[in-house]
Write an enzyme that holds these catalytic residues in place. Sequence first.
Site, PDB file in Angstrom:
ATOM      1  N   HIS A  63      10.061  -4.559  -4.335  1.00  0.00           N
ATOM      2  CA  HIS A  63       8.787  -4.137  -4.929  1.00  0.00           C
ATOM      3  C   HIS A  63       8.969  -2.888  -5.784  1.00  0.00           C
ATOM      4  O   HIS A  63       9.963  -2.169  -5.655  1.00  0.00           O
ATOM      5  CB  HIS A  63       7.757  -3.851  -3.835  1.00  0.00           C
ATOM      6  CG  HIS A  63       7.134  -5.090  -3.268  1.00  0.00           C
ATOM      7  ND1 HIS A  63       7.742  -5.819  -2.276  1.00  0.00           N
ATOM      8  CD2 HIS A  63       5.988  -5.736  -3.575  1.00  0.00           C
ATOM      9  CE1 HIS A  63       6.988  -6.870  -1.981  1.00  0.00           C
ATOM     10  NE2 HIS A  63       5.913  -6.850  -2.754  1.00  0.00           N
ATOM     11  N   LYS A 118       4.962   1.442  -4.086  1.00  0.00           N
ATOM     12  CA  LYS A 118       4.460   0.788  -2.872  1.00  0.00           C
ATOM     13  C   LYS A 118       4.693   1.707  -1.680  1.00  0.00           C
ATOM     14  O   LYS A 118       5.784   2.256  -1.511  1.00  0.00           O
ATOM     15  CB  LYS A 118       5.178  -0.558  -2.679  1.00  0.00           C
ATOM     16  CG  LYS A 118       4.606  -1.373  -1.545  1.00  0.00           C
ATOM     17  CD  LYS A 118       5.129  -2.794  -1.569  1.00  0.00           C
ATOM     18  CE  LYS A 118       4.658  -3.586  -0.359  1.00  0.00           C
ATOM     19  NZ  LYS A 118       3.204  -3.717  -0.301  1.00  0.00           N
TER      20      LYS A 118
END
Length: 265
Positions: A154, A158
């Site tokens: 990701h 995040k």
Amino acid sequence: MKTKIIIAGPRGKMGSEAVWMVHNEASFELAACIDRINDGKTLKDIESLPALNVPIFEDPEQCFQEIDADVFIDLTVPEVGFEHTKLALLYDIRPVVGTSGFSKEQIDALEDLSITHGTGCIIAPNFAVGAVLMMAFAKKAAKYLPDVEIVEQHHDQKLDAPSGTAVKTANMIAETRKSKQQGHPDEKETLEGARGASTDGIHIHSVRLPGLIAHQEVLFGGPGQTLTIRHDSYNRASFMEGVKLSVTKVMELNELVYGLENILE
Ligand code: NAP
């Protein structure tokens, strides 16, 4: 007749994508937006959003009282998203919630409210149809190839690791395969964390880098073969098919459904 929609979080990355999706969908109509700034303005006052005379409300209750709407889409943060969703159910406006991070107690409370009011509600932590299929295929493959590791990647903004999708994939795999300890029984990490996190013997590795959006590989190994199931979200448009489907589906529901996989046929 068009489905009239209210969106909370229209300036956010997901919210702005949803505004454009609703605007471009012939059977949908954007009725209002809820935003913590821009109260009393209209959408055309916000740069990069469609130039529409759609009213913006700071107070969600005032919005739900004054606007005639069928569906409410929330793409904000869990603290306010929960309150918005509760209010929408009280006003019989069907929520479609993409905001992630609701607790089990909050989901249970929303489920009770949804049943009491007979008002449909969909909460989907992952709206990417491909990601939902990846999880379903991984669950199926684990029956035949029970040695499996998950690598999720990701963007570096995040906050949580591993991702909710990786944990959900592991939980779904655990429903199919018998619990087992993977790798060599005497394996030792010479650098802590080298083998990643482990749930039910399934290792999960989290990569965080700028440039990434949301990606996951589920790797299976058996004698003389491997199988890789991979899903990539390259931009937030990848989530909009799921939002669109949920808006249509929630109109037929009179209770809460959690997870996009439960509305895919
Ligand atoms: P984002 O760009 O940070 O947008 C969040 C929006 O919520 C912004 O408009 C922000 O307004 C607003 N907001 C934040 N705090 C608020 C508050 N206290 N009161 C009212 N509004 C508030 O985040 P994003 O990437 O769009 O993600 C939004 C949500 O969707 C997150 O929960 C994320 O985890 C989730 N998500 C879900 C999926 C899925 O497939 N279901 C996919 C990606 C993301 P300000 O600009 O004023 O802060």
